[in-house]
Design a protein around this motif. Structure first.
Motif, PDB file in Angstrom:
ATOM      1  N   VAL A  46      14.792  -7.399  11.055  1.00  0.00           N
ATOM      2  CA  VAL A  46      14.295  -7.037  12.383  1.00  0.00           C
ATOM      3  C   VAL A  46      14.775  -5.650  12.818  1.00  0.00           C
ATOM      4  CG1 VAL A  46      16.176  -8.005  13.773  1.00  0.00           C
ATOM      5  CG2 VAL A  46      13.826  -8.054  14.653  1.00  0.00           C
ATOM      6  N   ASP A  47      15.794  -5.108  12.160  1.00  0.00           N
ATOM      7  CA  ASP A  47      16.265  -3.760  12.477  1.00  0.00           C
ATOM      8  C   ASP A  47      15.350  -2.680  11.899  1.00  0.00           C
ATOM      9  OD1 ASP A  47      18.443  -4.743  13.849  1.00  0.00           O
ATOM     10  OD2 ASP A  47      19.840  -4.505  12.172  1.00  0.00           O
ATOM     11  N   HIS A  48      14.367  -3.086  11.123  1.00  0.00           N
ATOM     12  CA  HIS A  48      13.477  -2.145  10.435  1.00  0.00           C
ATOM     13  C   HIS A  48      12.044  -2.329  10.910  1.00  0.00           C
ATOM     14  CE1 HIS A  48      16.676  -1.103   7.531  1.00  0.00           C
ATOM     15  NE2 HIS A  48      17.039  -2.359   7.710  1.00  0.00           N
ATOM     16  N   ASN A  49      11.280  -1.259  10.839  1.00  0.00           N
ATOM     17  CA  ASN A  49       9.880  -1.277  11.256  1.00  0.00           C
ATOM     18  C   ASN A  49       9.029  -1.832  10.114  1.00  0.00           C
ATOM     19  OD1 ASN A  49       7.455  -0.856  12.592  1.00  0.00           O
ATOM     20  ND2 ASN A  49       7.333   1.312  12.025  1.00  0.00           N
ATOM     21  N   VAL A  50       9.011  -3.161  10.010  1.00  0.00           N
ATOM     22  CA  VAL A  50       8.241  -3.830   8.965  1.00  0.00           C
ATOM     23  C   VAL A  50       6.910  -4.265   9.561  1.00  0.00           C
ATOM     24  CG1 VAL A  50       8.160  -5.792   7.388  1.00  0.00           C
ATOM     25  CG2 VAL A  50      10.322  -4.599   7.784  1.00  0.00           C
ATOM     26  N   LYS A  51       5.844  -3.696   9.051  1.00  0.00           N
ATOM     27  CA  LYS A  51       4.510  -3.984   9.567  1.00  0.00           C
ATOM     28  C   LYS A  51       4.017  -5.351   9.105  1.00  0.00           C
ATOM     29  CE  LYS A  51       3.788   0.199  11.339  1.00  0.00           C
ATOM     30  NZ  LYS A  51       3.558   0.432  12.776  1.00  0.00           N
ATOM     31  N   ARG A  52       3.141  -5.939   9.885  1.00  0.00           N
ATOM     32  CA  ARG A  52       2.464  -7.167   9.474  1.00  0.00           C
ATOM     33  C   ARG A  52       1.452  -6.838   8.386  1.00  0.00           C
ATOM     34  NH1 ARG A  52       5.271 -11.533  11.462  1.00  0.00           N
ATOM     35  NH2 ARG A  52       5.949 -11.090  13.601  1.00  0.00           N
ATOM     36  N   GLY A  53       1.332  -7.727   7.413  1.00  0.00           N
ATOM     37  CA  GLY A  53       0.344  -7.503   6.373  1.00  0.00           C
ATOM     38  C   GLY A  53       0.779  -8.073   5.049  1.00  0.00           C
ATOM     39  N   VAL A  54      -0.061  -7.908   4.042  1.00  0.00           N
ATOM     40  CA  VAL A  54       0.203  -8.451   2.711  1.00  0.00           C
ATOM     41  C   VAL A  54       0.007  -7.381   1.638  1.00  0.00           C
ATOM     42  CG1 VAL A  54      -0.278 -10.854   3.275  1.00  0.00           C
ATOM     43  CG2 VAL A  54      -2.168  -9.361   2.627  1.00  0.00           C
ATOM     44  N   GLN A  55       0.320  -6.134   1.981  1.00  0.00           N
ATOM     45  CA  GLN A  55       0.261  -5.042   1.026  1.00  0.00           C
ATOM     46  C   GLN A  55       1.666  -4.489   0.809  1.00  0.00           C
ATOM     47  OE1 GLN A  55      -2.668  -2.091   2.153  1.00  0.00           O
ATOM     48  NE2 GLN A  55      -4.064  -3.663   2.955  1.00  0.00           N
ATOM     49  N   VAL A  56       1.866  -3.816  -0.324  1.00  0.00           N
ATOM     50  CA  VAL A  56       3.168  -3.215  -0.620  1.00  0.00           C
ATOM     51  C   VAL A  56       3.536  -2.197   0.441  1.00  0.00           C
ATOM     52  CG1 VAL A  56       4.377  -1.706  -2.238  1.00  0.00           C
ATOM     53  CG2 VAL A  56       3.066  -3.658  -3.094  1.00  0.00           C
ATOM     54  N   ASP A  57       2.573  -1.429   0.914  1.00  0.00           N
ATOM     55  CA  ASP A  57       2.819  -0.408   1.935  1.00  0.00           C
ATOM     56  C   ASP A  57       1.673  -0.456   2.933  1.00  0.00           C
ATOM     57  OD1 ASP A  57       3.362   1.819   3.484  1.00  0.00           O
ATOM     58  OD2 ASP A  57       3.689   3.167   1.791  1.00  0.00           O
ATOM     59  N   MET A  58       2.005  -0.793   4.187  1.00  0.00           N
ATOM     60  CA  MET A  58       0.991  -0.875   5.229  1.00  0.00           C
ATOM     61  C   MET A  58       0.781   0.462   5.938  1.00  0.00           C
ATOM     62  SD  MET A  58      -0.100  -3.952   4.954  1.00  0.00           S
ATOM     63  CE  MET A  58      -1.157  -3.957   6.401  1.00  0.00           C
ATOM     64  N   GLY A  59       1.551   1.502   5.537  1.00  0.00           N
ATOM     65  CA  GLY A  59       1.370   2.823   6.113  1.00  0.00           C
ATOM     66  C   GLY A  59       1.852   2.937   7.547  1.00  0.00           C
ATOM     67  N   ASP A  60       1.649   4.107   8.156  1.00  0.00           N
ATOM     68  CA  ASP A  60       1.939   4.336   9.570  1.00  0.00           C
ATOM     69  C   ASP A  60       3.378   3.969   9.928  1.00  0.00           C
ATOM     70  OD1 ASP A  60       1.380   5.123  12.189  1.00  0.00           O
ATOM     71  OD2 ASP A  60       0.689   3.129  12.784  1.00  0.00           O
ATOM     72  N   GLY A  61       4.326   4.490   9.137  1.00  0.00           N
ATOM     73  CA  GLY A  61       5.737   4.266   9.432  1.00  0.00           C
ATOM     74  C   GLY A  61       6.301   2.956   8.933  1.00  0.00           C
ATOM     75  N   ASP A  62       5.551   2.219   8.137  1.00  0.00           N
ATOM     76  CA  ASP A  62       6.018   0.938   7.596  1.00  0.00           C
ATOM     77  C   ASP A  62       7.284   1.160   6.759  1.00  0.00           C
ATOM     78  OD1 ASP A  62       6.152  -1.702   6.747  1.00  0.00           O
ATOM     79  OD2 ASP A  62       4.654  -1.425   5.168  1.00  0.00           O
ATOM     80  N   GLU A  63       8.349   0.421   7.072  1.00  0.00           N
ATOM     81  CA  GLU A  63       9.606   0.565   6.344  1.00  0.00           C
ATOM     82  C   GLU A  63       9.787  -0.491   5.259  1.00  0.00           C
ATOM     83  OE1 GLU A  63      13.054   1.093   8.846  1.00  0.00           O
ATOM     84  OE2 GLU A  63      11.937   2.326  10.275  1.00  0.00           O
ATOM     85  N   TRP A  64       8.808  -1.378   5.079  1.00  0.00           N
ATOM     86  CA  TRP A  64       8.925  -2.369   4.021  1.00  0.00           C
ATOM     87  C   TRP A  64       9.115  -1.747   2.641  1.00  0.00           C
ATOM     88  CZ3 TRP A  64      10.319  -7.116   3.255  1.00  0.00           C
ATOM     89  CH2 TRP A  64      10.052  -7.722   2.032  1.00  0.00           C
TER      90      TRP A  64
END
Length: 202
Positions: A46-64
């Motif tokens: 929760v300390d990271h900007n993890v975007k909703r989705g099911v891709q390796v990289d959701m873009g737009d600042g996604d920190e996943w």
């Protein structure tokens, strides 16, 4: 042979630096991993900007993608989640959804990239639901390719309809401490076996 690496993905809904029962449980288990000679670290998702989705990289600042790199570098994953309304926290489900993208990601021999990695689960809460939460998380992690060790789940659940959390306890109950030790010992053993002999490709 390099040391094994264990990474705890703490799925509390509470951002740092506030206390978290899930993080405290993870810390106890990581200490057990360190007793097994495994290097251990953790992060609160929760300390990271993890975007909703099911891709390796959701873009737009996604920190996943940065978190995923840490997962790929680890030999053992500990997914630690609280119970909310009888279910794993939404953050834990989000982690599984993001890992879903790795079903189609393979290594240079065509195996799913999470093959060879061990997954364990820790659950805390003050209501029922620990066994189901562990089962749900383990099923998803195994689908992605993680291996599950014997007794790879541990939990603490307080008295129903009370307000005592794991972080409020004076000490870890003996039964929980024993389960945490077994989890770390068995996960480390399995990770060493997989390090020495990988899954076949055919």
């Amino acid at each position: 042979m390099p040391d094994l690496q264990a990474l705890a993905l703490v799925c509390t809904l509470t951002p740092s630096p506030e206390p978290s029962s899930s993080e405290l449980m993870a810390r106890h288990i990581l200490d057990e991993f360190e007793h097994q000679g495994v290097q251990a670290s953790s992060l609160r998702v929760v300390d990271h900007n993890v975007k909703r989705g099911v891709q390796v990289d959701m873009g737009d600042g996604d920190e996943w993608p940065q978190l995923r790199e840490r997962i790929l570098a680890a030999d053992i994953i500990l997914l630690a989640t609280p119970i909310w309304m009888g279910h794993p926290a939404s953050v834990a489900q989000q982690v599984l959804e993001r890992l879903d993208a790795d079903l189609s990601e393979t290594d240079d021999q065509g195996r799913p990239v999470m093959y060879g990695k061990v997954a364990t689960v820790a659950v805390v809460g003050n209501e029922d639901g620990a066994h189901k939460s562990i089962a749900d998380m383990m099923q998803g992690l195994n689908d992605v390719g993680f291996s599950i060790p014997a007794q790879g789940g541990t939990y603490w659940v307080g008295e129903a309809m009370q307000t005592v959390d794991f972080k409020d306890l004076d000490k870890v109950p003996d039964a929980v401490a024993t389960a945490n030790t077994a989890l770390a010992r068995n996960a480390s053993h399995l990770a060493w076996l997989l390090r020495r002999q990988e899954y076949p490709t055919t």
